[in-house]
Structure formats: C-alpha cells, structure tokens
Design an enzyme around this catalytic site. Sequence first.
Site, PDB file in Angstrom:
ATOM      1  N   LYS A  91      28.610  18.503  42.084  1.00  0.00           N
ATOM      2  CA  LYS A  91      29.034  17.168  41.655  1.00  0.00           C
ATOM      3  C   LYS A  91      29.917  17.223  40.405  1.00  0.00           C
ATOM      4  O   LYS A  91      30.667  16.302  40.148  1.00  0.00           O
ATOM      5  CB  LYS A  91      27.823  16.275  41.447  1.00  0.00           C
ATOM      6  CG  LYS A  91      27.156  15.966  42.795  1.00  0.00           C
ATOM      7  CD  LYS A  91      26.119  14.894  42.706  1.00  0.00           C
ATOM      8  CE  LYS A  91      25.647  14.469  44.089  1.00  0.00           C
ATOM      9  NZ  LYS A  91      24.827  15.491  44.763  1.00  0.00           N
TER      10      LYS A  91
HETATM   11  C1  LIG Z   1      24.572  15.590  46.108  1.00  0.00           C
HETATM   12  C2  LIG Z   1      24.241  16.919  46.672  1.00  0.00           C
HETATM   13  C3  LIG Z   1      24.374  17.218  48.049  1.00  0.00           C
HETATM   14  C4  LIG Z   1      24.774  16.158  49.068  1.00  0.00           C
HETATM   15  O1  LIG Z   1      26.099  15.726  48.948  1.00  0.00           O
HETATM   16  P1  LIG Z   1      26.572  14.360  49.648  1.00  0.00           P
HETATM   17  O2  LIG Z   1      27.979  14.176  49.237  1.00  0.00           O
HETATM   18  O3  LIG Z   1      25.664  13.284  49.107  1.00  0.00           O
HETATM   19  O4  LIG Z   1      26.392  14.514  51.119  1.00  0.00           O
HETATM   20  C5  LIG Z   1      24.106  18.489  48.474  1.00  0.00           C
HETATM   21  N1  LIG Z   1      23.687  19.449  47.611  1.00  0.00           N
HETATM   22  C6  LIG Z   1      23.544  19.212  46.294  1.00  0.00           C
HETATM   23  C7  LIG Z   1      23.072  20.311  45.408  1.00  0.00           C
HETATM   24  C8  LIG Z   1      23.804  17.959  45.767  1.00  0.00           C
HETATM   25  O5  LIG Z   1      23.654  17.721  44.450  1.00  0.00           O
END
Ligand SMILES: *Cc1c(COP(=O)(O)O)cnc(C)c1O
Length: 454
Positions: A110
């Site tokens: 993120k």
């Molecule tokens: C947020 C997240 C996901 C999922 O991503 P999306 O865009 O919500 O599908 C997968 N793995 C980790 C470690 C995350 O923080």
Amino acid sequence: MKYISTRGQAPTVDFAQAMLSGLAPDGGLYVPETWPAAEPALARPGIPYATVARSVLTTFAGTSLSAGAIDRAVMRLVERFRHEAVTPLVQLDANLWLLELFHGPTAAFKDLAMQLAASLMDAALAGSDSRLTLVTATSGDTGAAAVRAFAGAERIRLIVLHPEGRVSPVQRLQMTTVAADNITNLAVRGDFDDCQRLVKGLLTDEGLRARGALSSVNSINWARLAGQIPYYVTAGAALAGPAPRFVVPTGNFGDAFAGWAARRMGANVGGLVAAVNSNDALARVLTDGVYSRRTTVETHSVSMDVQAPSNFERLVFEATDRDTDRTRALFETFAREGTVTLDDALLARLRAEVSAVTVSEAETRAEIAHAWSAYGQVICPHTAVAVAAARRLDPADGPVVALATAHPAKFPAVVGEALGFDPVRPAVLQGLEGRPEHYRKVEPTLAAVLAMLD
Ligand SMILES: *Cc1c(COP(=O)(O)O)cnc(C)c1O
C-alpha cells in the site's frame, strides 16, 4: 483526461477532483472516460520505475496537476523505497516469479500508491488553497501506510480508526509511534466492520461536513489505483515475451483492478487471477453468478478479509460495456439486499476478464513452509495465498507472476509457527517497541468518535 462515475449520475471531473473526493456523489466509483494507451517506450525492459510512474501518472492526471508536482511525488516515493528497482522480480521456478512490493516505509504494497497519493493530494490542495480531512478504517496495512504517507502533510488531517486489539502489534506501532499533529489514531472498542460503519457515519455527518471537505483514502480512490499500475508495466516489460499471468492476493480488488487497467492500456499482462482467502465473494460470483455478502471470517491474511470488494463495481461497469444504468441497478440491489444475481452473458464476460482461486487457512500455512523449503523465500500469509494459487496454474501455459504484498515480519506469529523461526525484521520495522504511542480508545458509536474530533 476526465473521469466519470460507474453509476452515471455524477458530473464529469478531472483527476485532482476525483482524487480529492474519493467516491463519486452518486455513490459510484470514478473511472477514466476512455482508457489511454501506455507509452510504447515503456514496453522495453530496463526502464526505471520512476520513469514508468511519471509517465502513467502524467497520462492519468492530464493538466489537473503540474509536471513538477508529479515529479516531486515520484521522487519522494522512490527515495523512500529501500530497493533500487523499487518493485524487484524474484524468480522462484522456471516459469514462476515473485513481484516484491514490500520495500517501502511500512513494508506493505500500500506504500506504493499511498506515498504518491499523499504528495499529489497536498499539491492539488495547494493549487486551490484549501484543506481536506481524510477518514479511513483499517485492519492494519492501510492505516500504517496512510499515517506514514500523510504525516506532516500541510493541508490534510488524517483520522484512522482501527479495531482495538485486532491489528498485529507491529501494525499498531507503525500507526501510533508516528508523532504528527495532523494525524489522529483511534482504537475502536469493536471490530473492523464497526470501524467501517463509523467511517461511513463520519463521511456523511452534516456537522463534520460543515467544517470542511471530507474524503477517504481506501482503494475506491482512483488515485490509489493509478499508483498501482506502474509495477504491472515494469514487471510485464522485464518478462518480455509471452504475456505473464498475474496472481494477485485480493481483498477489495483494487490491486487486481490496477492490473486489469494495465492490461487494458497495453502492458504485457496476460491473465489476471484474484487469489482469495475464505472471504471468497469474488470466487463465488465467478462460479455461480450470485454476488452475495456473508459474515467476514478472520484469517491469517487479515488485509484480505473483505466480504464486498468495492472495486468489483469497476469490473462490472467494464464487463457491461460501461452500462451505467445496469451497474447502478446491480449495486443498488446488492447494497439493499446483500445479494444480486448476474445473467449468463455478464458472467461469461466477467470470466473472460479475470479468474479467482480460493485458498484455505491450512493451505496458506503449508505454502509458507513450502516457499521456504522449495525456494528459500520467507513469505507473508497474503503472499502465500497468491503463491498457492499460482502453483495451481499450469506452468505450460506461460509465465506466472505472484504478487508479494507484505513483508513476512509484519506477521511474525503465523510465519514463525509455520517455519519454526521468526522472520528477520527489515530496518523499517526495527526499533518500534518502546517508542511513545499516540492513540486514544473510543467506544464504537458515532457520538463517541465525533466527541474525540473536537
Ligand atoms: C490491502 C492488502 C491486500 C489486498 O489488496 P486489495 O487491493 O484490497 O485487493 C493484499 N495484501 C496485503 C498485504 C494488503 O495490505
């Protein structure tokens, strides 16, 4: 470049407006009015991440942000990553690769979009000399990435709600040890669903709205998705040849939809596979055409514990050939009744765009152990869901890239148990314990939360 709502009843806006408002006023999600093509030069292997990110963001931002603002955002992102390649590819097997997205300041993918979004939002607000309050609920990674990205932003106040005691200690410390006047951390005495309900309540609260612009930074925000397209472009280019299939550990379907967008723009992306845990609404709808919400199950891959993946609406919008009336009807029915049935033609279209694989808790633990013994890689539970799903694909069908979305040291309990030793913390996760924490506990009611914000 202009943006329209998937529900067709909101005015057309530019990139900066779409970014600052998050959700469209008709309840839909913003999408580009037409899909641009990626610059052909980006298809060559060896183009630096910064060049790709600058090009992709410039394409999407159009004239709504200055070239200088985009350049500063990209340079800040790249400086804060601890790997020269930013998102390196690691080979696991003859035709299987891992795309490491966790070399940023909070050790989860993120960071890639959040760092860009924070700089770009601040720049857009400076242009109109205005301020913004962002509210977000988190089960761990989103809050940490947002706090680190927005700390010190001059024109933005960030309010993060996490469920008390339900995020990992490392994740809590990442949010609460950042001392910045513009950040408010609230530990809600409830679960993640309570946090999401409270965020909705805050975003629609008349009193709070009267005090200034309000928005959110979850992956309904188009700017987040735009910031996730570059790594599909660089990975596809590095593996020049038959287009690789990307296996994406999926919660809100934001990351997977960014991959879909990269393919739509002409990047070397073959199929997209959403790997899900027991919170499997996506896998179920692609199986029987019934999109339905169930109670959220707590899993090892907590950041994927999502029952109604919000970005699914963007995919449905595309699969109906951008039929806004139909998209609106489907998602209004879903919001009202918690379930909606898609017809066979739409289901066939959706299946042509993405597939989904469900991975159990036992398989997740087994994959953490397998990845260590077979590839010498210590992986996090989210990544394990993707690698387990990737190993179910036929390698004879071409290269496969599994996305590694978090550093394993963020989840020491499950990883340590599967391997018999604790994952080594990268520098960004060291020295968190013992630092002063900044957060307040709050009852799970809107009145209690509002009282904290005065
Ligand atoms: C947020 C997240 C996901 C999922 O991503 P999306 O865009 O919500 O599908 C997968 N793995 C980790 C470690 C995350 O923080």
